[in-house]
Write a protein that holds these residues in place. Sequence first.
Motif: not given
Length: 240
Positions: A240, A175-176, A24, A179-180
């Motif tokens: 986040e 979490q990764t 990000m 996001r991806e």
Amino acid sequence: MLPNAPAVACVLRVRQNADPTALMRGADGLLSGPQVETVREALRRIGCSAVIVPLPWARALLDLETGRLDVLPDTHRVPEREAFAWFSRSTWASTVRVFMRVSDLGAHHAPRSLEAFAQRKLRLGVQTGVRYGADIDRLLKSEPFKDRLERAPSRQGLWKMLALGRIDGVLAGEQTGRRELVPLGLAERVAAAPIRLAEEPSHTAFSRATVKAGLVDRFDAALLAMRQDGTIERIERFFE
């Protein structure tokens, strides 16, 4: 060194994921992520600057061993890496999940364990050179997974294969992974399966070829101070 000689600049090369979908934009407008920014700030506090180097995971490990890379965040501590890397005492939370197509996650269809996933002869995507933790790695080497793994240097290719139906799941940090999926337009089509995997902490690794152990001790002290003063929490919340 002569008394008035300038100190040698401390400049360390820090690995960043080479896949932009995993990143990000940070406060400076550049693509980044919480771990890289945390490492960058800890290094700044001990008088070092970070040169960010985008690298695929397998290449990053090789470069850490040969001294072409100095710092590798989010790395599992395993015996074969001890030979060429120092590891921070401080750890990252490492929650690995199996991501599958939402259409395959119905109440009566979703596998509840990696063993069940393999027994259904489903194909699992994993990243080349990545260690997912001792328990998970043992399972991936077992007979049920023989010839059922699809390896790729980056997860971006694995996500696309999952969307196209060429594989049935992808192993990724929770979490990764979430996001991806967003920039790939897959956030509504892919989700984490209800598979419980053992969590294992990861560390920041430093090349023994270029970094002295004392610097790692100072880095750990900086990270502890950052945790106590809320800096790490603020960085994680920003991404986040």
